[in-house]
Design an enzyme around this catalytic site. Structure first.
Site, PDB file in Angstrom:
ATOM      1  N   LYS A  22      10.811  -3.003  -6.022  1.00  8.37           N
ATOM      2  CA  LYS A  22       9.423  -3.011  -6.536  1.00  8.37           C
ATOM      3  C   LYS A  22       8.577  -1.926  -5.881  1.00  8.37           C
ATOM      4  O   LYS A  22       7.923  -1.139  -6.566  1.00  8.37           O
ATOM      5  CB  LYS A  22       8.807  -4.386  -6.285  1.00  8.37           C
ATOM      6  CG  LYS A  22       7.298  -4.420  -6.356  1.00  8.37           C
ATOM      7  CD  LYS A  22       6.782  -5.774  -5.892  1.00  8.37           C
ATOM      8  CE  LYS A  22       5.305  -5.805  -5.617  1.00  8.37           C
ATOM      9  NZ  LYS A  22       4.918  -5.394  -4.261  1.00  8.37           N
ATOM     10  N   ASN A  23       8.577  -1.869  -4.563  1.00  9.46           N
ATOM     11  CA  ASN A  23       7.628  -0.970  -3.900  1.00  9.46           C
ATOM     12  C   ASN A  23       8.045   0.504  -3.976  1.00  9.46           C
ATOM     13  O   ASN A  23       7.224   1.382  -3.716  1.00  9.46           O
ATOM     14  CB  ASN A  23       7.362  -1.430  -2.463  1.00  9.46           C
ATOM     15  CG  ASN A  23       6.525  -2.699  -2.448  1.00  9.46           C
ATOM     16  OD1 ASN A  23       5.876  -3.029  -3.447  1.00  9.46           O
ATOM     17  ND2 ASN A  23       6.554  -3.424  -1.338  1.00  9.46           N
ATOM     18  N   CYS A 117      -1.862  -8.567  -3.577  1.00 13.22           N
ATOM     19  CA  CYS A 117      -1.874  -9.896  -2.964  1.00 13.22           C
ATOM     20  C   CYS A 117      -3.020 -10.014  -1.966  1.00 13.22           C
ATOM     21  O   CYS A 117      -3.326  -9.066  -1.248  1.00 13.22           O
ATOM     22  CB  CYS A 117      -0.561 -10.165  -2.236  1.00 13.22           C
ATOM     23  SG  CYS A 117       0.816 -10.458  -3.346  1.00 13.22           S
ATOM     24  N   ARG A 122      -6.790  -5.280   4.009  1.00  7.82           N
ATOM     25  CA  ARG A 122      -6.184  -4.168   3.280  1.00  7.82           C
ATOM     26  C   ARG A 122      -7.107  -2.941   3.125  1.00  7.82           C
ATOM     27  O   ARG A 122      -7.405  -2.507   1.995  1.00  7.82           O
ATOM     28  CB  ARG A 122      -5.644  -4.629   1.920  1.00  7.82           C
ATOM     29  CG  ARG A 122      -4.808  -5.888   2.025  1.00  7.82           C
ATOM     30  CD  ARG A 122      -3.943  -6.144   0.831  1.00  7.82           C
ATOM     31  NE  ARG A 122      -2.729  -5.322   0.825  1.00  7.82           N
ATOM     32  CZ  ARG A 122      -1.745  -5.460  -0.048  1.00  7.82           C
ATOM     33  NH1 ARG A 122      -1.812  -6.358  -0.986  1.00  7.82           N
ATOM     34  NH2 ARG A 122      -0.689  -4.677   0.023  1.00  7.82           N
ATOM     35  N   GLN A 126      -7.104   5.172   5.911  1.00  6.09           N
ATOM     36  CA  GLN A 126      -6.116   6.210   6.244  1.00  6.09           C
ATOM     37  C   GLN A 126      -5.758   7.062   5.030  1.00  6.09           C
ATOM     38  O   GLN A 126      -5.466   8.246   5.159  1.00  6.09           O
ATOM     39  CB  GLN A 126      -4.842   5.584   6.843  1.00  6.09           C
ATOM     40  CG  GLN A 126      -5.085   4.834   8.147  1.00  6.09           C
ATOM     41  CD  GLN A 126      -5.740   5.705   9.209  1.00  6.09           C
ATOM     42  OE1 GLN A 126      -5.225   6.757   9.589  1.00  6.09           O
ATOM     43  NE2 GLN A 126      -6.896   5.273   9.687  1.00  6.09           N
ATOM     44  N   ASP A 305       7.310  -8.573   4.368  1.00  7.59           N
ATOM     45  CA  ASP A 305       7.493  -9.158   3.033  1.00  7.59           C
ATOM     46  C   ASP A 305       8.573 -10.244   3.005  1.00  7.59           C
ATOM     47  O   ASP A 305       8.691 -10.970   2.022  1.00  7.59           O
ATOM     48  CB  ASP A 305       7.814  -8.057   2.007  1.00  7.59           C
ATOM     49  CG  ASP A 305       6.672  -7.055   1.891  1.00  7.59           C
ATOM     50  OD1 ASP A 305       5.549  -7.376   2.317  1.00  7.59           O
ATOM     51  OD2 ASP A 305       6.909  -5.945   1.383  1.00  7.59           O
ATOM     52  N   ARG A 397       5.153 -10.768 -10.632  1.00  5.47           N
ATOM     53  CA  ARG A 397       4.731  -9.389 -10.327  1.00  5.47           C
ATOM     54  C   ARG A 397       5.839  -8.623  -9.632  1.00  5.47           C
ATOM     55  O   ARG A 397       5.910  -7.398  -9.731  1.00  5.47           O
ATOM     56  CB  ARG A 397       3.506  -9.401  -9.402  1.00  5.47           C
ATOM     57  CG  ARG A 397       2.209  -9.711 -10.120  1.00  5.47           C
ATOM     58  CD  ARG A 397       1.022  -9.511  -9.192  1.00  5.47           C
ATOM     59  NE  ARG A 397       1.259  -8.383  -8.334  1.00  5.47           N
ATOM     60  CZ  ARG A 397       0.960  -8.336  -7.032  1.00  5.47           C
ATOM     61  NH1 ARG A 397       0.389  -9.348  -6.446  1.00  5.47           N
ATOM     62  NH2 ARG A 397       1.239  -7.262  -6.324  1.00  5.47           N
TER      63      ARG A 397
HETATM   64  N1  EPU Z   1      -3.942  -0.166   7.017  1.00  2.39           N
HETATM   65  C1  EPU Z   1      -5.121   0.340   7.517  1.00  2.39           C
HETATM   66  N2  EPU Z   1      -5.702   1.402   6.861  1.00  2.39           N
HETATM   67  C2  EPU Z   1      -5.137   1.959   5.757  1.00  2.39           C
HETATM   68  C3  EPU Z   1      -3.937   1.443   5.259  1.00  2.39           C
HETATM   69  C4  EPU Z   1      -3.352   0.372   5.908  1.00  2.39           C
HETATM   70  O1  EPU Z   1      -5.648  -0.146   8.521  1.00  2.39           O
HETATM   71  O2  EPU Z   1      -5.712   2.914   5.225  1.00  2.39           O
HETATM   72  C5  EPU Z   1      -3.291  -1.299   7.721  1.00  2.39           C
HETATM   73  C6  EPU Z   1      -3.192  -2.530   6.843  1.00  2.39           C
HETATM   74  O3  EPU Z   1      -4.373  -3.317   6.923  1.00  2.39           O
HETATM   75  C7  EPU Z   1      -1.972  -3.220   7.427  1.00  2.39           C
HETATM   76  C8  EPU Z   1      -1.088  -2.062   7.891  1.00  2.39           C
HETATM   77  O4  EPU Z   1      -1.949  -0.923   7.986  1.00  2.39           O
HETATM   78  O5  EPU Z   1      -2.357  -3.965   8.559  1.00  2.39           O
HETATM   79  C9  EPU Z   1       0.060  -1.721   6.958  1.00  2.39           C
HETATM   80  O6  EPU Z   1      -0.433  -1.518   5.639  1.00  2.39           O
HETATM   81  P1  EPU Z   1       0.321  -0.591   4.579  1.00  2.39           P
HETATM   82  O7  EPU Z   1      -0.616   0.465   4.154  1.00  2.39           O
HETATM   83  O8  EPU Z   1       1.644  -0.199   5.153  1.00  2.39           O
HETATM   84  O9  EPU Z   1       0.543  -1.590   3.371  1.00  2.39           O
HETATM   85  P2  EPU Z   1       0.410  -1.281   1.822  1.00  2.39           P
HETATM   86  O10 EPU Z   1       0.853   0.091   1.531  1.00  2.39           O
HETATM   87  O11 EPU Z   1      -0.915  -1.745   1.316  1.00  2.39           O
HETATM   88  C10 EPU Z   1       2.872  -1.921   1.243  1.00  2.39           C
HETATM   89  C11 EPU Z   1       3.534  -2.886   0.309  1.00  2.39           C
HETATM   90  C12 EPU Z   1       3.356  -4.314   0.821  1.00  2.39           C
HETATM   91  C13 EPU Z   1       3.933  -4.407   2.231  1.00  2.39           C
HETATM   92  C14 EPU Z   1       3.309  -3.341   3.141  1.00  2.39           C
HETATM   93  C15 EPU Z   1       3.921  -3.295   4.518  1.00  2.39           C
HETATM   94  C16 EPU Z   1       3.303  -1.745  -1.801  1.00  2.39           C
HETATM   95  C17 EPU Z   1       2.681  -1.688  -3.148  1.00  2.39           C
HETATM   96  N3  EPU Z   1       2.926  -2.754  -1.015  1.00  2.39           N
HETATM   97  O12 EPU Z   1       1.482  -2.283   1.250  1.00  2.39           O
HETATM   98  O13 EPU Z   1       4.126  -5.117  -0.049  1.00  2.39           O
HETATM   99  O14 EPU Z   1       3.669  -5.675   2.763  1.00  2.39           O
HETATM  100  O15 EPU Z   1       3.457  -2.044   2.533  1.00  2.39           O
HETATM  101  O16 EPU Z   1       5.292  -3.062   4.444  1.00  2.39           O
HETATM  102  O17 EPU Z   1       4.148  -0.925  -1.475  1.00  2.39           O
HETATM  103  C18 EPU Z   1       4.810  -7.105  -1.086  1.00  2.39           C
HETATM  104  O18 EPU Z   1       5.676  -6.432  -1.688  1.00  2.39           O
HETATM  105  O19 EPU Z   1       4.783  -8.362  -1.085  1.00  2.39           O
HETATM  106  C19 EPU Z   1       3.756  -6.394  -0.356  1.00  2.39           C
HETATM  107  C20 EPU Z   1       2.611  -6.963   0.004  1.00  2.39           C
END
Ligand code: EPU
Length: 418
Positions: A22-23, A117, A122, A126, A305, A397
């Site tokens: 998915k991701n 989710c 979130r 960055q 996850d 999803r």
């Molecule tokens: N974070 C920040 N600032 C940012 C971005 C992230 O502080 O600008 C923090 C977040 O709050 C979190 C950490 O950094 O504490 C990691 O966040 P990340 O950006 O890695 O997460 P994401 O890209 O929003 C993706 C996956 C998630 C998965 C996370 C971590 C997708 C669409 N989503 O989210 O997947 O949990 O990486 O591996 O790729 C799932 O599939 O169930 C899911 C939630």
């Protein structure tokens, strides 16, 4: 809202094939908009997030077609960058990748704040920091992120937190920037590598994906290509945990065992037999698992996850397990529902303390988010009696035909539509 009705207590047995990840899918799909040519994807999972993203891209003018063999073709020659549909974009997290893509191709993007989710704050600071470093002006106006750049220019960007989303967004924007971009403290997740592989096949120059320093030398143009998506290791983990929870014997096919090392290691520690070879993993379990402690970390640590799914297994472990969630602040919403099924779990700060009980009993529970739903399905498979998992649209999803796959392994499971 559809529900799954599960008669628990069946041992899962047999073979099951894992779908594309998915991701990775939700990153490569928008990346196809970086050029006008046709891109072809194999193993793009048929899940709700991919369907929503396809609808978003179609509304922007992309041609998307899935043939009967499952191959998805995307052609984006008539794209209108200013027509990102607001309502659809809010339904998933990955819509923010349109920022990087549209900036790279058109020099401007207007994308609503993304959904996804509800598992924590979130933030996207960055992403914005990275795009600004590449020379974009980025503002938030009435819930819409507006970004503009006459010409993106390569820059060195150090991420303050390891973020999958920010790494991918900056990578996408940097592909067509002038000069070289260096992303330090980059995410190392396999889907970052998968995206880099796709981009390089399109003609980009990305090096170091999979390490914490990624270098992107911008190129003038990208071209269409074919790409096969890597297998979904969270779906694989969910199926492995379901096999272990039901005292089953299941071969999970189409996996990259290395990506599952943290999950396999925890299962072995819990006394479950895990065997791997090439592109499959066999999980065989008898009796209750032993309690184990889990701490979620960025890859190659234990994946957040899979945290909710493993807590369902540990709910019936012999002893007390501690699960510490270090990525998301609010990823314990499944705990209350597991406790309604007879689990004994207490959350203190970022840690869930799980006192294993001999068994769970079925009742009606609600999937509050995607992986909470996966945890409740595992709980339902091992519980005594009937479990009804409601609000399945969260699960749909990210899991392709999860009910059919579990039925084929011997689960007694059916879907009830409203
Ligand atoms: N974070 C920040 N600032 C940012 C971005 C992230 O502080 O600008 C923090 C977040 O709050 C979190 C950490 O950094 O504490 C990691 O966040 P990340 O950006 O890695 O997460 P994401 O890209 O929003 C993706 C996956 C998630 C998965 C996370 C971590 C997708 C669409 N989503 O989210 O997947 O949990 O990486 O591996 O790729 C799932 O599939 O169930 C899911 C939630």
């Amino acid at each position: 809202m559809s529900c799954l009705v599960i008669q628990g207590g069946r041992h899962l047995t047999g073979r099951v094939r894992v779908s594309g990840r998915k991701n990775a899918a939700v990153a490569v799909l928008p990346a196809a908009l970086l050029c006008e040519d046709e891109n072809r994807f194999e193993d793009l999972p048929d899940i709700r997030d991919v369907r929503t993203f396809s609808e978003i891209m179609q509304a922007m003018g992309a041609d998307i077609e899935r043939d009967p063999q499952g191959l998805l073709r995307v052609r984006a020659n008539g794209l209108s960058p200013s027509s990102v549909p607001q309502d659809l974009s809010k339904r998933l997290r990955a819509s923010y990748y349109l920022l990087g893509v549209l900036l790279a191709r058109f020099g401007y993007a207007e994308v609503p704040l993304p959904g996804g989710c509800s598992i924590g704050l979130r933030p996207i600071d960055q992403h914005i920091k990275g795009l600004r470093a590449l020379g974009a002006e980025v503002e938030l106006e009435h819930g819409v992120i507006k970004a503009r750049a006459r010409k993106l220019r390569g820059a060195s960007i150090y991420l303050d937190v390891v973020s999958v989303g920010a790494t991918i967004n900056i990578l996408l924007a940097a592909t067509r920037a002038e000069g070289t971009t260096i992303i330090e403290n980059a995410a190392k997740e396999p889907h970052v590598v998968d995206l880099a592989t796709f981009l390089n096949t399109m003609g980009a120059d990305v090096r170091g994906a999979g390490t914490d320093v990624i270098k992107v030398r911008g190129v003038e143009e990208l071209h269409g290509c074919s790409h096969a998506i890597i297998p979904d290791e969270i779906e694989a983990a969910t199926l492995m945990l379901a096999a272990a929870a039901t005292g089953g014997d299941v071969v999970v096919e189409n996996v990259i065992p290395k990506h599952l090392d943290p999950v396999s290691a925890k299962l072995r520690e819990a006394g479950v037999h895990v065997e791997e070879n090439g592109d499959w993993i066999r999980v065989k379990a008898t009796g209750r698992p032993k309690a184990v402690n889990v701490k979620t970390l960025p890859y190659p640590g234990f994946p957040t996850d899979a945290q909710q799914p493993i807590s369902a297994l540990l709910a019936i472990a012999d002893g007390t397990s501690f699960i510490t969630e270090t990525i998301w602040e609010r990823r314990f919403k499944h705990v209350g529902e597991l406790n309604r099924m007879g689990a004994d779990i207490r959350v203190e700060g970022h840690t869930a303390i799980i006192n294993g009980v001999p068994d769970l009993s079925g009742t009606e529970v609600r999937a509050t988010d995607l992986r909470a739903g996966a945890a409740l399905i595992i709980a339902g498979l091992m519980a005594k009696g009937e479990t009804k998992v409601c609000d399945m649209e969260h699960v749909d999803r990210g899991y392709e035909r999860i009910d059919e796959k579990l039925s084929a392994l011997g689960a007694c499971i059916c879907r009830s539509e409203p």
